[in-house]
Design a protein around this motif. Structure first.
Motif, mmCIF file in Angstrom:
data_model
loop_
_atom_site.group_PDB
_atom_site.id
_atom_site.type_symbol
_atom_site.label_atom_id
_atom_site.label_comp_id
_atom_site.label_asym_id
_atom_site.label_seq_id
_atom_site.Cartn_x
_atom_site.Cartn_y
_atom_site.Cartn_z
ATOM 1 N N ALA A 61 12.453 12.376 -67.220
ATOM 2 C CA ALA A 61 13.184 11.156 -67.540
ATOM 3 C C ALA A 61 12.702 10.512 -68.830
ATOM 4 C CB ALA A 61 13.051 10.151 -66.391
ATOM 5 N N ASP A 62 11.616 11.027 -69.388
ATOM 6 C CA ASP A 62 11.086 10.480 -70.640
ATOM 7 C C ASP A 62 11.925 10.984 -71.814
ATOM 8 O OD1 ASP A 62 9.271 10.444 -73.117
ATOM 9 O OD2 ASP A 62 8.084 9.304 -71.660
ATOM 10 N N PRO A 63 12.353 10.083 -72.723
ATOM 11 C CA PRO A 63 13.258 10.502 -73.798
ATOM 12 C C PRO A 63 12.587 11.233 -74.953
ATOM 13 C CG PRO A 63 12.773 8.162 -73.993
ATOM 14 C CD PRO A 63 12.125 8.620 -72.715
ATOM 15 N N ARG A 64 11.263 11.312 -74.975
ATOM 16 C CA ARG A 64 10.591 11.924 -76.116
ATOM 17 C C ARG A 64 10.903 13.426 -76.211
ATOM 18 N NH1 ARG A 64 4.850 8.847 -75.259
ATOM 19 N NH2 ARG A 64 5.700 8.726 -73.129
ATOM 20 N N PRO A 65 10.895 13.961 -77.440
ATOM 21 C CA PRO A 65 11.369 15.331 -77.668
ATOM 22 C C PRO A 65 10.687 16.390 -76.807
ATOM 23 C CG PRO A 65 11.155 14.188 -79.763
ATOM 24 C CD PRO A 65 10.580 13.267 -78.721
ATOM 25 N N ALA A 66 9.383 16.300 -76.594
ATOM 26 C CA ALA A 66 8.698 17.326 -75.813
ATOM 27 C C ALA A 66 9.228 17.382 -74.387
ATOM 28 C CB ALA A 66 7.194 17.071 -75.814
ATOM 29 N N CYS A 67 9.466 16.230 -73.793
ATOM 30 C CA CYS A 67 9.979 16.186 -72.413
ATOM 31 C C CYS A 67 11.404 16.718 -72.345
ATOM 32 C CB CYS A 67 9.918 14.758 -71.878
ATOM 33 S SG CYS A 67 8.232 14.106 -71.707
ATOM 34 N N GLN A 68 12.221 16.356 -73.323
ATOM 35 C CA GLN A 68 13.606 16.818 -73.307
ATOM 36 C C GLN A 68 13.712 18.310 -73.621
ATOM 37 O OE1 GLN A 68 16.108 14.908 -72.016
ATOM 38 N NE2 GLN A 68 14.233 13.774 -71.538
ATOM 39 N N LEU A 69 12.784 18.828 -74.443
ATOM 40 C CA LEU A 69 12.749 20.268 -74.671
ATOM 41 C C LEU A 69 12.416 20.996 -73.378
ATOM 42 C CD1 LEU A 69 12.732 22.860 -76.332
ATOM 43 C CD2 LEU A 69 10.368 22.334 -77.009
ATOM 44 N N PHE A 70 11.434 20.484 -72.651
ATOM 45 C CA PHE A 70 11.076 21.130 -71.392
ATOM 46 C C PHE A 70 12.222 21.049 -70.393
ATOM 47 C CE2 PHE A 70 8.915 21.188 -67.191
ATOM 48 C CZ PHE A 70 8.521 22.515 -67.237
ATOM 49 N N LYS A 71 12.939 19.938 -70.377
ATOM 50 C CA LYS A 71 14.101 19.806 -69.489
ATOM 51 C C LYS A 71 15.140 20.883 -69.798
ATOM 52 C CE LYS A 71 17.571 16.431 -67.986
ATOM 53 N NZ LYS A 71 18.084 15.040 -68.186
ATOM 54 N N SER A 72 15.400 21.127 -71.078
ATOM 55 C CA SER A 72 16.373 22.154 -71.455
ATOM 56 C C SER A 72 15.861 23.545 -71.097
ATOM 57 C CB SER A 72 16.689 22.064 -72.948
ATOM 58 O OG SER A 72 15.579 22.451 -73.739
ATOM 59 N N MET A 73 14.537 23.762 -71.194
ATOM 60 C CA MET A 73 13.959 25.038 -70.775
ATOM 61 C C MET A 73 14.204 25.272 -69.291
ATOM 62 S SD MET A 73 10.332 24.834 -72.862
ATOM 63 C CE MET A 73 9.596 26.212 -71.974
ATOM 64 N N LEU A 74 13.998 24.246 -68.488
ATOM 65 C CA LEU A 74 14.218 24.366 -67.053
ATOM 66 C C LEU A 74 15.674 24.701 -66.746
ATOM 67 C CD1 LEU A 74 12.133 21.355 -65.717
ATOM 68 C CD2 LEU A 74 11.702 23.767 -65.198
ATOM 69 N N LYS A 75 16.586 23.999 -67.387
ATOM 70 C CA LYS A 75 18.009 24.237 -67.147
ATOM 71 C C LYS A 75 18.380 25.676 -67.487
ATOM 72 C CE LYS A 75 22.381 23.472 -66.404
ATOM 73 N NZ LYS A 75 22.904 23.411 -65.015
ATOM 74 N N SER A 76 17.887 26.164 -68.613
ATOM 75 C CA SER A 76 18.181 27.534 -69.026
ATOM 76 C C SER A 76 17.654 28.544 -68.022
ATOM 77 C CB SER A 76 17.569 27.798 -70.405
ATOM 78 O OG SER A 76 17.618 29.161 -70.740
ATOM 79 N N ARG A 77 16.415 28.375 -67.584
ATOM 80 C CA ARG A 77 15.818 29.338 -66.658
ATOM 81 C C ARG A 77 16.469 29.262 -65.284
ATOM 82 N NH1 ARG A 77 13.830 28.647 -71.491
ATOM 83 N NH2 ARG A 77 12.047 29.974 -72.037
ATOM 84 N N MET A 78 16.868 28.075 -64.854
ATOM 85 C CA MET A 78 17.496 27.966 -63.549
ATOM 86 C C MET A 78 18.867 28.620 -63.528
ATOM 87 S SD MET A 78 15.218 26.906 -61.664
ATOM 88 C CE MET A 78 16.306 27.080 -60.235
ATOM 89 N N SER A 79 19.546 28.649 -64.666
ATOM 90 C CA SER A 79 20.808 29.392 -64.738
ATOM 91 C C SER A 79 20.550 30.884 -64.556
ATOM 92 C CB SER A 79 21.502 29.127 -66.078
ATOM 93 O OG SER A 79 21.931 27.781 -66.175
ATOM 94 N N GLN A 80 19.443 31.375 -65.124
ATOM 95 C CA GLN A 80 19.083 32.778 -64.942
ATOM 96 C C GLN A 80 18.748 33.071 -63.475
ATOM 97 O OE1 GLN A 80 16.247 34.424 -67.839
ATOM 98 N NE2 GLN A 80 16.590 32.630 -69.115
ATOM 99 N N ILE A 81 17.987 32.165 -62.872
ATOM 100 C CA ILE A 81 17.639 32.332 -61.458
ATOM 101 C C ILE A 81 18.896 32.318 -60.603
ATOM 102 C CG2 ILE A 81 16.605 31.130 -59.489
ATOM 103 C CD1 ILE A 81 14.492 32.580 -60.931
ATOM 104 N N ALA A 82 19.814 31.391 -60.872
ATOM 105 C CA ALA A 82 21.043 31.292 -60.080
ATOM 106 C C ALA A 82 21.858 32.576 -60.174
ATOM 107 C CB ALA A 82 21.862 30.095 -60.551
#
Length: 214
Positions: A61-82
Motif C-alpha cells: 500500500a506504500d506509494p514509493r517506487p520500490a513497493c510498487q515495483l514489488f507489487k507489479s512483480m507479484l502480479k506478474s508471477r501470480m499470473s504465471q502461477i494461475a
C-alpha cells in the motif's frame, strides 16, 4: 485400455535472482520495511495475542517506487502461477496480498508451518550472509538459511517419499512463490548478520461467493 491420470501437481515458482532486482531496489525496500517495523512492534504477533489491536501494515500500500515495483512483480508471477494451476483466463484472476518485512537473527530460524487462511506465499530475500556452498544438494549437510518446502503428496508413494522435501538455497534477490498449504521451514541462520526477507501472503479473490459474518 487403462490410463494413468496425474492429479494435483504442486507448482512452485523459483527465480534464483529476480530480473527486476537491483542493489538500489533491495536497499530501498529494506529501509521502507524497517520504517514500518519500527512503527508496528506487534506486527508479527498473532492478532488475538497482541496487547493492542493495531492493524498489520502492508508494504504493497506504500506509494514509493520500490513497493510498487514489488507489487507489479507479484502480479506478474501470480499470473504465471494461475496459468500453471489451470485457472480459466489466468491473466484475469484477481489476487489480494499483504507484504511485510521479516528478520531472522544469527541462530534463529522459521519453524515448520503452513498458512491455512491464504492460498499462496511469496518470499523475496533482501539481505543475508550466504553460508551455503556450491552443489550442496543434500539435506544431510547444514548450510544455513535454506528454505525447505515439504510436499506431503509425495508420501503416498513408498519409492518417492524421499522427494517430498524441496530445498532452496537463497541469495539476495531470490524469489519464490509456493502454495500456502505446503509446510515450509528455514535452516538456522549460521551467519553473523540478520537474514531479511519480504514475506507475502496471497489470496485468490472469490467475488462470486457471498459470505456473511456470523
Amino acid at each position: 485400455m487403462s490410463s494413468i491420470i496425474s492429479l494435483w501437481p504442486t507448482n512452485v515458482l523459483l527465480e534464483q535472482v529476480a530480473p527486476e532486482v537491483t542493489p538500489e531496489f533491495l536497499k530501498d525496500i529494506a529501509e521502507i520495511g524497517e520504517e514500518y517495523e519500527a512503527q508496528h512492534p506487534e506486527a508479527h504477533v498473532p492478532y488475538y495475542m497482541r496487547k493492542s489491536r493495531e492493524a498489520a501494515y502492508n508494504l504493497l500500500a506504500d506509494p514509493r517506487p520500490a513497493c510498487q515495483l514489488f507489487k507489479s512483480m507479484l502480479k506478474s508471477r501470480m499470473s504465471q502461477i494461475a496459468a500453471a494451476e489451470g485457472f480459466i483466463n489466468p491473466n484475469e484472476v484477481e489476487f489480494e496480498a499483504i507484504t511485510s518485512l521479516r528478520k531472522f537473527g544469527p541462530g534463529e530460524y522459521a519453524k515448520p508451518h503452513n498458512h491455512r487462511s491464504v492460498d499462496y506465499v511469496a518470499v523475496l530475500w533482501v539481505s543475508m550472509e550466504v553460508t551455503d556452498f556450491p552443489n550442496n544438494n543434500t539435506h544431510q549437510k547444514p548450510a544455513g538459511n535454506r528454505l525447505h518446502i515439504s510436499d506431503p503428496i509425495a508420501a503416498r508413494s513408498r519409492l518417492l517419499n524421499h522427494n517430498m522435501l524441496f530445498p532452496i538455497s537463497p541469495v539476495p534477490g531470490t524469489f519464490v512463490v509456493h502454495p500456502a498449504s505446503l509446510f515450509h521451514t528455514s535452516e538456522i541462520n549460521l551467519g553473523k548478520v540478520d537474514t531479511v526477507a519480504l514475506v507475502t501472503n496471497i489470496k485468490v479473490v472469490e467475488s462470486v461467493r457471498n459470505y456473511v459474518t456470523l
